[in-house]
Design a protein around this motif. Structure first.
Motif, PDB file in Angstrom:
ATOM      1  N   LEU A 236      38.057  19.155  28.661  1.00  0.00           N
ATOM      2  CA  LEU A 236      38.544  20.442  28.177  1.00  0.00           C
ATOM      3  C   LEU A 236      37.519  21.545  28.425  1.00  0.00           C
ATOM      4  N   GLY A 237      36.242  21.236  28.234  1.00  0.00           N
ATOM      5  CA  GLY A 237      35.205  22.225  28.513  1.00  0.00           C
ATOM      6  C   GLY A 237      35.207  22.671  29.963  1.00  0.00           C
ATOM      7  N   PHE A 238      35.323  21.707  30.880  1.00  0.00           N
ATOM      8  CA  PHE A 238      35.383  22.057  32.303  1.00  0.00           C
ATOM      9  C   PHE A 238      36.645  22.852  32.622  1.00  0.00           C
ATOM     10  N   LEU A 239      37.775  22.459  32.062  1.00  0.00           N
ATOM     11  CA  LEU A 239      39.031  23.147  32.350  1.00  0.00           C
ATOM     12  C   LEU A 239      39.011  24.582  31.830  1.00  0.00           C
ATOM     13  N   LEU A 240      38.515  24.774  30.609  1.00  0.00           N
ATOM     14  CA  LEU A 240      38.445  26.117  30.053  1.00  0.00           C
ATOM     15  C   LEU A 240      37.439  26.987  30.797  1.00  0.00           C
ATOM     16  N   GLY A 241      36.322  26.378  31.197  1.00  0.00           N
ATOM     17  CA  GLY A 241      35.291  27.153  31.879  1.00  0.00           C
ATOM     18  C   GLY A 241      35.622  27.487  33.322  1.00  0.00           C
ATOM     19  N   MET A 242      36.284  26.566  34.013  1.00  0.00           N
ATOM     20  CA  MET A 242      36.542  26.762  35.438  1.00  0.00           C
ATOM     21  C   MET A 242      37.847  27.484  35.730  1.00  0.00           C
ATOM     22  N   SER A 243      38.762  27.473  34.777  1.00  0.00           N
ATOM     23  CA  SER A 243      40.071  28.091  35.021  1.00  0.00           C
ATOM     24  C   SER A 243      39.970  29.554  35.414  1.00  0.00           C
ATOM     25  N   PRO A 244      39.206  30.412  34.692  1.00  0.00           N
ATOM     26  CA  PRO A 244      39.094  31.811  35.132  1.00  0.00           C
ATOM     27  C   PRO A 244      38.434  31.957  36.495  1.00  0.00           C
ATOM     28  N   LYS A 245      37.441  31.120  36.787  1.00  0.00           N
ATOM     29  CA  LYS A 245      36.752  31.209  38.077  1.00  0.00           C
ATOM     30  C   LYS A 245      37.681  30.819  39.219  1.00  0.00           C
ATOM     31  N   ILE A 246      38.502  29.787  38.984  1.00  0.00           N
ATOM     32  CA  ILE A 246      39.471  29.402  40.011  1.00  0.00           C
ATOM     33  C   ILE A 246      40.472  30.524  40.231  1.00  0.00           C
ATOM     34  N   GLY A 247      40.876  31.185  39.136  1.00  0.00           N
ATOM     35  CA  GLY A 247      41.784  32.318  39.264  1.00  0.00           C
ATOM     36  C   GLY A 247      41.178  33.443  40.072  1.00  0.00           C
ATOM     37  N   ILE A 248      39.894  33.732  39.835  1.00  0.00           N
ATOM     38  CA  ILE A 248      39.217  34.774  40.613  1.00  0.00           C
ATOM     39  C   ILE A 248      39.145  34.390  42.085  1.00  0.00           C
ATOM     40  N   PHE A 249      38.873  33.119  42.365  1.00  0.00           N
ATOM     41  CA  PHE A 249      38.749  32.654  43.748  1.00  0.00           C
ATOM     42  C   PHE A 249      40.056  32.844  44.508  1.00  0.00           C
ATOM     43  N   PHE A 250      41.188  32.531  43.858  1.00  0.00           N
ATOM     44  CA  PHE A 250      42.485  32.644  44.506  1.00  0.00           C
ATOM     45  C   PHE A 250      43.153  33.994  44.269  1.00  0.00           C
ATOM     46  N   GLY A 251      42.489  34.885  43.557  1.00  0.00           N
ATOM     47  CA  GLY A 251      43.067  36.192  43.291  1.00  0.00           C
ATOM     48  C   GLY A 251      44.209  36.164  42.302  1.00  0.00           C
ATOM     49  N   LEU A 252      44.190  35.194  41.369  1.00  0.00           N
ATOM     50  CA  LEU A 252      45.249  35.069  40.377  1.00  0.00           C
ATOM     51  C   LEU A 252      44.735  35.496  39.005  1.00  0.00           C
ATOM     52  N   PRO A 253      45.582  36.128  38.193  1.00  0.00           N
ATOM     53  CA  PRO A 253      45.162  36.568  36.849  1.00  0.00           C
ATOM     54  C   PRO A 253      45.152  35.404  35.856  1.00  0.00           C
ATOM     55  N   MET A 254      44.254  34.448  36.064  1.00  0.00           N
ATOM     56  CA  MET A 254      44.174  33.272  35.204  1.00  0.00           C
ATOM     57  C   MET A 254      43.042  33.454  34.203  1.00  0.00           C
ATOM     58  N   ASP A 255      43.357  33.274  32.950  1.00  0.00           N
ATOM     59  CA  ASP A 255      42.356  33.319  31.893  1.00  0.00           C
ATOM     60  C   ASP A 255      42.792  32.373  30.782  1.00  0.00           C
ATOM     61  N   VAL A 256      41.926  32.140  29.815  1.00  0.00           N
ATOM     62  CA  VAL A 256      42.230  31.227  28.719  1.00  0.00           C
ATOM     63  C   VAL A 256      42.123  31.974  27.398  1.00  0.00           C
ATOM     64  N   ARG A 257      42.942  31.538  26.434  1.00  0.00           N
ATOM     65  CA  ARG A 257      42.879  32.051  25.069  1.00  0.00           C
ATOM     66  C   ARG A 257      42.971  30.849  24.125  1.00  0.00           C
ATOM     67  N   HIS A 258      41.826  30.393  23.670  1.00  0.00           N
ATOM     68  CA  HIS A 258      41.755  29.239  22.772  1.00  0.00           C
ATOM     69  C   HIS A 258      41.526  29.740  21.355  1.00  0.00           C
ATOM     70  N   VAL A 259      42.217  29.142  20.378  1.00  0.00           N
ATOM     71  CA  VAL A 259      42.172  29.648  19.013  1.00  0.00           C
ATOM     72  C   VAL A 259      40.759  29.610  18.441  1.00  0.00           C
ATOM     73  N   THR A 260      39.990  28.566  18.760  1.00  0.00           N
ATOM     74  CA  THR A 260      38.634  28.478  18.230  1.00  0.00           C
ATOM     75  C   THR A 260      37.733  29.529  18.852  1.00  0.00           C
ATOM     76  N   LEU A 261      37.830  29.706  20.172  1.00  0.00           N
ATOM     77  CA  LEU A 261      37.022  30.720  20.847  1.00  0.00           C
ATOM     78  C   LEU A 261      37.402  32.116  20.387  1.00  0.00           C
ATOM     79  N   SER A 262      38.694  32.361  20.217  1.00  0.00           N
ATOM     80  CA  SER A 262      39.147  33.686  19.805  1.00  0.00           C
ATOM     81  C   SER A 262      38.740  33.992  18.366  1.00  0.00           C
ATOM     82  N   SER A 263      38.852  33.010  17.466  1.00  0.00           N
ATOM     83  CA  SER A 263      38.410  33.232  16.090  1.00  0.00           C
ATOM     84  C   SER A 263      36.905  33.442  16.029  1.00  0.00           C
ATOM     85  N   GLY A 264      36.176  32.768  16.907  1.00  0.00           N
ATOM     86  CA  GLY A 264      34.736  33.001  16.975  1.00  0.00           C
ATOM     87  C   GLY A 264      34.403  34.405  17.440  1.00  0.00           C
ATOM     88  N   ALA A 265      35.176  34.924  18.422  1.00  0.00           N
ATOM     89  CA  ALA A 265      34.953  36.282  18.907  1.00  0.00           C
ATOM     90  C   ALA A 265      35.205  37.308  17.812  1.00  0.00           C
TER      91      ALA A 265
END
Length: 222
Positions: free
Chosen positions: A112-141
């Protein structure tokens, strides 16, 4: 247990920010942080995508655990002579049981750590608007932002938009992951279409009549 994990996931991220707030208050160095989890634009889609990643990480953890069990890795650890001489019989047995019990959890968390961390980077590489919104990360923010800006932020509409945004993110995370897991489980058990429909209707009826039972289920002894 499920409700306790949810409460912990929401409460724990606030501990480091509050500590940081106490330190920075003494130094007079509070900084402002933007609220990002507000329920607008692509946030619900990102939260649903994160639910998919949560489900995928559980599949990876389950696959590795099944592979380990099929190849009898726990038994090999428990009866390995060299490991027994190094750890001792009782500790060797305890380590083998710990490995068998927690392997899937560790692998799933790492995946899960790799998937959450790499998903935005893969989106940037392919030019896709990919990002993550996880409840724990968002509550921490939000905890970081609120602790940095002080209690006065509780009177602003922006904070409450972000607060309800976290709730929406959590619902999307859990809803998508649970739906995918349930669908795969029913297909694995070879339930027919009409049987699956009955289960879905039963879950819907229970959700309407007693929604808290999904967060605070009864124990098996009841």
């Amino acid at each position: 247990m499920c409700s306790a994990r949810i409460l912990i996931s929401l409460a724990c991220p606030s501990v480091p920010p509050m500590t940081w707030w106490i330190i920075t208050s003494a130094l007079g160095r509070q900084k402002r942080f933007p609220f990002s989890p507000a329920p607008r634009r692509m946030a619900p889609i990102y939260a649903a995508w994160t639910g998919l990643l949560l489900w995928l990480s559980s599949i990876i953890g389950g696959w590795v655990e099944n592979w380990s069990t099929y190849h009898q890795i726990p038994a090999a650890l428990e009866h390995n002579r060299r490991l027994g001489l190094l750890l001792g019989p009782s500790r060797q047995c305890a380590w083998a049981h710990f490995y068998q019990k927690h392997l899937g959890t560790f692998v799933g968390s790492i995946a899960l750590g790799f998937l959450l961390g790499m998903s935005p980077k893969i989106g940037i590489f392919f030019g896709l608007p990919m990002d993550v919104r996880h409840v724990t990360l968002s509550s921490g923010a939000i905890s970081f932002a609120a602790s940095a800006m002080g209690l006065g932020i509780l009177k602003t509409a922006l904070f409450w938009k972000a607060f309800f945004g976290v709730i929406l993110i959590g619902l999307m995370n859990v809803g998508v992951a649970f739906s995918l897991a349930l669908t795969i489980a029913l297909r694995a058990r070879k339930f027919k279409a009409h049987q699956r429909d009955l289960i879905y209707k039963s879950l819907g009826a229970r959700l309407r009549s007693n929604p808290m039972s999904f967060l605070m289920p009864r124990s098996s002894d009841d």
